[in-house]
Design a protein around this motif. Structure first.
Motif, PDB file in Angstrom:
ATOM      1  N   ALA A 119       0.828  -1.200   0.000  1.00 44.67           N
ATOM      2  CA  ALA A 119       0.000   0.000   0.000  1.00 44.67           C
ATOM      3  C   ALA A 119       0.864   1.252   0.000  1.00 44.67           C
ATOM      4  O   ALA A 119       0.570   2.230  -0.698  1.00 44.67           O
ATOM      5  N   ASP A 120       1.953   1.230   0.752  1.00 43.72           N
ATOM      6  CA  ASP A 120       2.850   2.393   0.778  1.00 43.72           C
ATOM      7  C   ASP A 120       3.484   2.636  -0.585  1.00 43.72           C
ATOM      8  O   ASP A 120       3.683   3.791  -0.988  1.00 43.72           O
ATOM      9  N   ASP A 121       3.824   1.555  -1.296  1.00 47.14           N
ATOM     10  CA  ASP A 121       4.391   1.717  -2.643  1.00 47.14           C
ATOM     11  C   ASP A 121       3.403   2.445  -3.556  1.00 47.14           C
ATOM     12  O   ASP A 121       3.779   3.359  -4.303  1.00 47.14           O
ATOM     13  N   LEU A 122       2.142   2.027  -3.502  1.00 43.32           N
ATOM     14  CA  LEU A 122       1.142   2.668  -4.351  1.00 43.32           C
ATOM     15  C   LEU A 122       0.880   4.108  -3.927  1.00 43.32           C
ATOM     16  O   LEU A 122       0.686   4.992  -4.771  1.00 43.32           O
ATOM     17  N   ILE A 123       0.872   4.351  -2.636  1.00 41.44           N
ATOM     18  CA  ILE A 123       0.705   5.717  -2.154  1.00 41.44           C
ATOM     19  C   ILE A 123       1.843   6.599  -2.647  1.00 41.44           C
ATOM     20  O   ILE A 123       1.627   7.733  -3.101  1.00 41.44           O
ATOM     21  N   ASP A 124       3.064   6.081  -2.591  1.00 44.37           N
ATOM     22  CA  ASP A 124       4.205   6.845  -3.096  1.00 44.37           C
ATOM     23  C   ASP A 124       4.062   7.109  -4.595  1.00 44.37           C
ATOM     24  O   ASP A 124       4.353   8.218  -5.080  1.00 44.37           O
ATOM     25  N   GLY A 125       3.610   6.101  -5.341  1.00 44.89           N
ATOM     26  CA  GLY A 125       3.442   6.278  -6.775  1.00 44.89           C
ATOM     27  C   GLY A 125       2.369   7.296  -7.109  1.00 44.89           C
ATOM     28  O   GLY A 125       2.552   8.144  -7.996  1.00 44.89           O
ATOM     29  N   LEU A 126       1.250   7.238  -6.417  1.00 47.46           N
ATOM     30  CA  LEU A 126       0.200   8.230  -6.639  1.00 47.46           C
ATOM     31  C   LEU A 126       0.672   9.629  -6.267  1.00 47.46           C
ATOM     32  O   LEU A 126       0.349  10.616  -6.948  1.00 47.46           O
ATOM     33  N   SER A 127       1.444   9.724  -5.217  1.00 49.22           N
ATOM     34  CA  SER A 127       1.987  11.031  -4.825  1.00 49.22           C
ATOM     35  C   SER A 127       2.902  11.600  -5.904  1.00 49.22           C
ATOM     36  O   SER A 127       2.957  12.821  -6.109  1.00 49.22           O
ATOM     37  N   GLN A 128       3.608  10.718  -6.603  1.00 51.16           N
ATOM     38  CA  GLN A 128       4.463  11.173  -7.699  1.00 51.16           C
ATOM     39  C   GLN A 128       3.646  11.778  -8.832  1.00 51.16           C
ATOM     40  O   GLN A 128       4.057  12.758  -9.461  1.00 51.16           O
ATOM     41  N   THR A 129       2.468  11.204  -9.124  1.00 55.02           N
ATOM     42  CA  THR A 129       1.643  11.811 -10.177  1.00 55.02           C
ATOM     43  C   THR A 129       1.243  13.225  -9.781  1.00 55.02           C
ATOM     44  O   THR A 129       1.205  14.125 -10.630  1.00 55.02           O
ATOM     45  N   ALA A 130       0.960  13.434  -8.493  1.00 53.44           N
ATOM     46  CA  ALA A 130       0.598  14.776  -8.033  1.00 53.44           C
ATOM     47  C   ALA A 130       1.765  15.736  -8.166  1.00 53.44           C
ATOM     48  O   ALA A 130       1.611  16.863  -8.658  1.00 53.44           O
ATOM     49  N   ALA A 131       2.941  15.301  -7.739  1.00 49.33           N
ATOM     50  CA  ALA A 131       4.115  16.176  -7.818  1.00 49.33           C
ATOM     51  C   ALA A 131       4.429  16.554  -9.257  1.00 49.33           C
ATOM     52  O   ALA A 131       4.740  17.714  -9.563  1.00 49.33           O
ATOM     53  N   ARG A 132       4.346  15.584 -10.157  1.00 47.75           N
ATOM     54  CA  ARG A 132       4.702  15.845 -11.554  1.00 47.75           C
ATOM     55  C   ARG A 132       3.643  16.686 -12.257  1.00 47.75           C
ATOM     56  O   ARG A 132       3.961  17.518 -13.113  1.00 47.75           O
TER      57      ARG A 132
END
Length: 412
Positions: A302-315
């Motif tokens: 779950a943390d991996d996916l949360i980190d990945g989704l957060s990357q879409t926001a940052a980018r």
């Protein structure tokens, strides 16, 4: 200093502060906006080829405009792609077109085009009045044996095929949706329009966004229904679909036809879009379903996916786009073997709880609650289910479109 010298200095100083228009200055560039999109992906049948055929692809555009141009893709081809006699027209019904609107598409003034391996091409602009939420027909002739290497796997509209050179025919005699690559169509990646004061919303996700199980050629995917909701409310935006069936956020597709991973294609399918202002992200359920337990190939926490989704926001924010996160929809009881487990459901709940409370996105859309059975948490509502307990049907897609706050996109 004499009076003449003073006047000369004053004149020189005046010239120094006057605005200068260089001889090479150009008129402002035309503002183009995507009105239809299909993310390219590798073919599921890499040995399939086509020869001496005309393909007519029906697409439903979102925004209207006064000019139109096409973007073609040979993204996964390993040889040059040669196409000829390319036309665009307004569709009447089936494969029938309004011949009064039919226009030949050119590329740098040429009637045909050769697309280099891995490359894209933009057509020359055509003057054409395009109505919002209407159907266009794009026809092209394939003159020689050509691999069907670059496709889009879900046929949202309709594909018609005829033998020989027939791009300008009012109706194609042979209707098919399968040209050897399953329910897919090749090469047409985008239609753009100009002459409209609008920007694009990109819907980014997997098969639930792309339209798996939705009645094709009726404009019933949730992005298409959102487009109509917005236009009926007087909100002038374009909604384009960058979904890919089977797509995962953190890994490439389990099979080639499921495409490049979401983070890998985010720049191409979202950030590179002209005049995009916002993106809706609904992705991650395949990251859970297409891998087994901890330690298995492709497993993500779950943390991996949360980190990945957060990357879409940052980018997205780096490029000035608003970004809205959608909760992952129910999948208990899905018919796909090995796709569901209680441990995966626990991760889905953790991810959704984070989406509902996070602050990295500009807003959230609770698709989970929109389609969940009220008396069976974690299950898709039976009347919203295509039958596999994973994908919403036409009614479910409509419920998803209705769950999106239009205020996110109302700039009036």
């Amino acid at each position: 200093m004499n009076r003449s010298a003073v006047r000369a200095i004053a004149f020189a100083l005046t010239l120094a502060v006057l605005p200068v228009t260089p001889a090479f200055a150009k008129a402002p560039a035309t503002a183009w906006v995507p009105t239809w999109y299909a993310s390219p992906e590798p073919s599921g049948a890499p040995d399939a080829k086509i020869n001496d055929k005309t393909l007519r692809q029906i697409v439903r555009v979102s925004a209207g405009g006064t000019s139109v141009r096409l973007r073609l893709s040979n993204a996964y081809g390993t040889t040059p792609l040669k196409l000829d006699d390319i036309h665009v027209a307004k569709r009447i019904s089936g494969s029938r077109i309004d011949t009064a609107t039919d226009q030949r598409v050119t590329f740098n003034g040429h009637n045909g085009v050769t697309v280099a391996p891995g490359a894209y091409v933009l057509s020359d602009p055509l003057t054409m009045k395009v109505l919002a939420d209407s159907d266009l027909a794009v026809s092209f002739y394939v003159p020689g044996e050509t691999p069907l290497a670059t496709v889009h796997d879900i046929q949202r509209g309709a594909l018609y095929v005829a033998p020989g050179r027939a791009s300008n025919l009012s109706e194609l005699p042979e209707a098919r949706t399968d040209i050897g690559v399953g329910n897919a169509f090749p090469w047409l990646a985008e239609i753009e329009v100009s002459g409209t004061d609008t920007q694009a919303i990109i819907t980014f996700g997997d098969s639930i966004t792309d339209g798996y199980g939705i009645t094709p050629d009726q404009g019933r995917t949730w992005p298409e229904l959102l487009s109509r909701r917005l236009h009926e409310s007087g909100i002038n935006v374009s909604v384009v679909n960058a979904g890919l069936s089977g797509n995962r956020l953190l890994h490439h597709g389990q099979w080639a036809r499921f495409g490049d991973g979401g983070l890998a294609r985010f720049d191409r399918d979202v950030l590179a879009q002209p005049n995009a202002s916002a993106v809706i992200v609904l992705i991650g359920i395949n990251d859970l379903g297409h891998a087994q337990g901890p330690g298995s190939d492709g497993y993500v926490s779950a943390d991996d996916l949360i980190d990945g989704l957060s990357q879409t926001a940052a980018r997205a924010h780096e490029r000035g786009l608003k970004i809205y996160a959608a909760t992952l929809t129910p999948f208990i009881g899905t018919v796909f073997e090995g796709y569901y487990s209680d441990e995966k459901e626990s991760r889905r709940q953790t991810i959704n709880a984070w989406i509902r409370r996070q602050t990295v996105f500009d807003g959230i859309i609770d698709f989970d609650k929109a389609v969940e059975a009220p008396d069976a948490p974690g299950h898709l509502r039976p009347d919203y289910d295509v039958g596999d307990h994973l994908h919403p049907n036409d009614v479910g897609a409509a419920a998803m479109a209705e769950a999106i706050p239009l205020g996110f996109f109302d700039k009036r």
